[in-house]
Design a protein around this motif. Structure first.
Motif, PDB file in Angstrom:
ATOM      1  N   LYS A   1      13.610  46.708 -28.866  1.00 27.13           N
ATOM      2  CA  LYS A   1      15.045  46.681 -29.554  1.00 27.13           C
ATOM      3  C   LYS A   1      16.056  47.333 -28.686  1.00 27.13           C
ATOM      4  CE  LYS A   1      17.660  46.381 -33.593  1.00 27.13           C
ATOM      5  NZ  LYS A   1      17.948  45.022 -33.802  1.00 27.13           N
ATOM      6  N   HIS A   2      16.031  48.299 -27.748  1.00 21.94           N
ATOM      7  CA  HIS A   2      16.711  49.023 -26.878  1.00 21.94           C
ATOM      8  C   HIS A   2      17.375  47.829 -25.835  1.00 21.94           C
ATOM      9  CE1 HIS A   2      17.195  53.232 -27.309  1.00 21.94           C
ATOM     10  NE2 HIS A   2      15.995  53.454 -27.506  1.00 21.94           N
TER      11      HIS A   2
ATOM     12  N   GLN B   1      16.827  44.486 -26.228  1.00 24.30           N
ATOM     13  CA  GLN B   1      17.709  43.373 -27.092  1.00 24.30           C
ATOM     14  C   GLN B   1      19.248  43.732 -27.273  1.00 24.30           C
ATOM     15  OE1 GLN B   1      15.338  42.510 -30.736  1.00 24.30           O
ATOM     16  NE2 GLN B   1      17.171  41.862 -31.598  1.00 24.30           N
ATOM     17  N   ASN B   2      19.288  45.196 -27.728  1.00 26.86           N
ATOM     18  CA  ASN B   2      20.790  45.684 -27.873  1.00 26.86           C
ATOM     19  C   ASN B   2      21.712  45.713 -26.723  1.00 26.86           C
ATOM     20  OD1 ASN B   2      20.234  45.990 -30.838  1.00 26.86           O
ATOM     21  ND2 ASN B   2      20.144  48.240 -30.849  1.00 26.86           N
TER      22      ASN B   2
ATOM     23  N   LYS C   1      22.798  42.351 -25.458  1.00 27.01           N
ATOM     24  CA  LYS C   1      24.031  41.843 -26.232  1.00 27.01           C
ATOM     25  C   LYS C   1      25.388  42.541 -25.717  1.00 27.01           C
ATOM     26  CE  LYS C   1      21.525  40.152 -30.422  1.00 27.01           C
ATOM     27  NZ  LYS C   1      21.042  40.552 -31.569  1.00 27.01           N
ATOM     28  N   VAL C   2      25.202  43.811 -25.828  1.00 25.59           N
ATOM     29  CA  VAL C   2      26.370  44.793 -25.124  1.00 25.59           C
ATOM     30  C   VAL C   2      26.634  44.327 -23.708  1.00 25.59           C
ATOM     31  CG1 VAL C   2      27.067  47.021 -24.428  1.00 25.59           C
ATOM     32  CG2 VAL C   2      25.659  46.783 -26.550  1.00 25.59           C
TER      33      VAL C   2
ATOM     34  N   ASN D   1      17.732  49.775 -21.106  1.00 26.76           N
ATOM     35  CA  ASN D   1      18.766  50.138 -22.237  1.00 26.76           C
ATOM     36  C   ASN D   1      19.885  50.491 -21.448  1.00 26.76           C
ATOM     37  OD1 ASN D   1      17.888  52.865 -21.645  1.00 26.76           O
ATOM     38  ND2 ASN D   1      18.980  53.381 -23.462  1.00 26.76           N
TER      39      ASN D   1
ATOM     40  N   THR E   1      23.387  55.460 -29.110  1.00 25.61           N
ATOM     41  CA  THR E   1      24.094  55.160 -27.858  1.00 25.61           C
ATOM     42  C   THR E   1      25.096  56.141 -27.446  1.00 25.61           C
ATOM     43  OG1 THR E   1      24.268  52.634 -28.864  1.00 25.61           O
ATOM     44  CG2 THR E   1      25.798  53.392 -27.154  1.00 25.61           C
TER      45      THR E   1
ATOM     46  N   VAL F   1      22.519  52.341 -24.409  1.00 25.01           N
ATOM     47  CA  VAL F   1      22.512  51.551 -25.677  1.00 25.01           C
ATOM     48  C   VAL F   1      21.484  52.029 -26.479  1.00 25.01           C
ATOM     49  CG1 VAL F   1      22.534  49.399 -26.781  1.00 25.01           C
ATOM     50  CG2 VAL F   1      23.630  49.581 -24.619  1.00 25.01           C
TER      51      VAL F   1
ATOM     52  N   GLU G   1      21.082  51.548 -33.064  1.00 26.19           N
ATOM     53  CA  GLU G   1      22.128  51.454 -33.868  1.00 26.19           C
ATOM     54  C   GLU G   1      22.227  49.670 -34.333  1.00 26.19           C
ATOM     55  OE1 GLU G   1      24.056  54.835 -31.729  1.00 26.19           O
ATOM     56  OE2 GLU G   1      23.252  53.068 -31.307  1.00 26.19           O
TER      57      GLU G   1
ATOM     58  N   VAL H   1      23.591  46.723 -33.479  1.00 21.86           N
ATOM     59  CA  VAL H   1      24.460  46.515 -32.398  1.00 21.86           C
ATOM     60  C   VAL H   1      25.781  46.086 -32.594  1.00 21.86           C
ATOM     61  CG1 VAL H   1      23.444  44.094 -31.941  1.00 21.86           C
ATOM     62  CG2 VAL H   1      24.052  45.495 -30.006  1.00 21.86           C
ATOM     63  N   ASP H   2      26.210  45.318 -33.618  1.00 17.81           N
ATOM     64  CA  ASP H   2      27.642  45.022 -33.746  1.00 17.81           C
ATOM     65  C   ASP H   2      28.461  45.979 -33.858  1.00 17.81           C
ATOM     66  OD1 ASP H   2      26.289  42.528 -33.755  1.00 17.81           O
ATOM     67  OD2 ASP H   2      27.085  41.713 -35.616  1.00 17.81           O
TER      68      ASP H   2
END
Length: 388
Positions: A260-261, A263-264, A267-268, A304, A338, A370, A373, A375-376
């Motif tokens: 998950k880290h 993946q987020n 995106k960031v 991350n 984050t 990151v 949370e 991510v958006d």
């Protein structure tokens, strides 16, 4: 026992006690008792494998180490109070006065202080190579060189070093390759597969994952770990049983958290790459990363940590921090929350501009750890702080 990472992370446990507990208990004890004089003699003579004193070993620290050893494909390991005690004890155990280290210049600030301020007291010198000048490593090797040292990804610039290439150089010159694998964790990268002799982690970061406890660990070849164990048994940097218990529990969820880290973080990184107030972004799994191909070869995912440069230098970096609302301003990383850090005005402010640039820390550089949370929400916070 299965060789699959997730199963090992959950199922490697200490032996159950007479209470048949499902979850490993805490062994908060400084010492252990013996049946009689002969049992005590044989135990101290190491004719028996058992716990003597929690500075040497404890059921909780053993469980934690056993998991990291299995995850990294190592032979043995030892757990420390902090990541830096793991770094120092590894060097302290294996180096003698007059020895020499060749290291990547991009290392954690405290490791740099160890190399430049403290090890020289014992006549141990270090020669640095830049991350993009691995071809110069061989020219730095001296007859007294003993260790080749690197972090990958590096802190804070997330540069990637080709571990296979470093291993080939180390083997050719009969050096020990020691790799700080803290940013990647054993889930995302296994330096031993690429030829490392020892792997070091600050377990404080992603291994704990929630910013709770400090810890460090060194794993690798049994004969080297034996030296590190004997050094540490006498100098006392052992991990506490409570921290080991917390960290062993953390490892049970490392795979799902790291997925998950990463993946987020991707995106960031993609969002920042398209932002008008950002000069550049570095993230190992962005195609624009200078060592993208090497990262893809040796890492499962990109980690991350995202670093980016804000337009406007040091002042813009400070203003950005002041506008952050959701993310945390902290020096830690690898937390479920984050965290943003501006190295030039904080963690690396004591370095000269020249020294900072040497390791890729420009005036406007921001390190973003990151979290987990939605991510958006993280992106929205970074966006408003950049736009104000």
């Amino acid at each position: 026992m299965s060789h699959n990472f997730e199963t090992q992370a959950v199922r490697i446990q200490t032996e159950r006690s007479q209470f048949s507990e499902h979850s490993t208990p805490l062994y908060i004890t400084s010492s252990f008792i013996f049946d009689d004089a002969e049992d005590m003699r044989a135990s101290f003579a190491e004719e028996k494998q058992r716990n003597l004193y929690s500075r040497f070993s404890n059921p909780n620290t053993t469980e934690f180490v056993d998991k990291i050893v299995a995850m990294e494909g190592a032979e043995a390991g030892y757990a420390f109070a902090t990541g830096m005690s793991a770094v120092f004890s590894t060097f302290g155990a294996l180096l003698n006065s007059g020895d020499h280290i060749v290291s990547s210049r991009s290392v954690f600030g405290s490791t740099h202080s160890l190399f430049t301020k403290y090890l020289p007291k014992w006549n141990i010198e270090t020669s640095y190579f830049k991350v993009n000048e691995v071809d110069k490593v061989e020219s730095l090797i001296q007859p007294n060189t003993k260790i080749l040292y690197a972090e990958s990804p590096t802190n804070p610039a997330v540069d990637i070093l080709d571990l296979e290439l470093l291993s080939a150089i180390a083997k050719k010159h009969k050096l020990l390759l020691v790799v700080d694998n803290c940013f990647a964790t054993p889930y995302l990268q296994n330096p031993i597969k690429f030829g490392a002799d020892l792997v070091i982690h600050s377990a404080t970061k992603l291994i704990d994952g929630q910013g709770r406890v400090l810890g460090g660990v060194t794993v690798g070849k049994a004969d080297l770990v034996r030296e590190i164990y004997l050094f540490s048994r006498n100098t006392g940097p052992a991990m506490s049983p409570f921290n080991a218990w917390v960290l062993s529990k953390s490892l049970e969820t490392l795979a799902v958290r790291a997925d998950k880290h990463c993946q987020n973080a991707l995106k960031v990184a993609q969002f920042l790459e398209s932002h008008s107030e950002v000069n550049f972004v570095k993230y190992p799994f962005l195609k624009s990363h200078p060592q993208y191909k090497v990262a893809k070869k040796q890492m499962r995912l990109g980690g991350n940590i995202v670093v980016f440069e804000i337009k406007g230098g040091v002042e813009a970096g400070r203003r950005f921090l002041d506008r952050i609302k959701l993310c945390s301003l902290s020096a830690n990383l690898g937390d479920s929350r984050t965290i943003v850090t501006h190295p030039s005005s904080t963690t690396h402010s004591k370095l000269s501009t020249e020294d900072r640039l040497e390791v890729g820390i420009t005036d406007g550089l921001v390190r973003c750890s990151v979290g987990l949370e939605f991510v958006d929400d993280v992106i929205k916070d970074l966006d408003q702080a950049l736009n104000n």
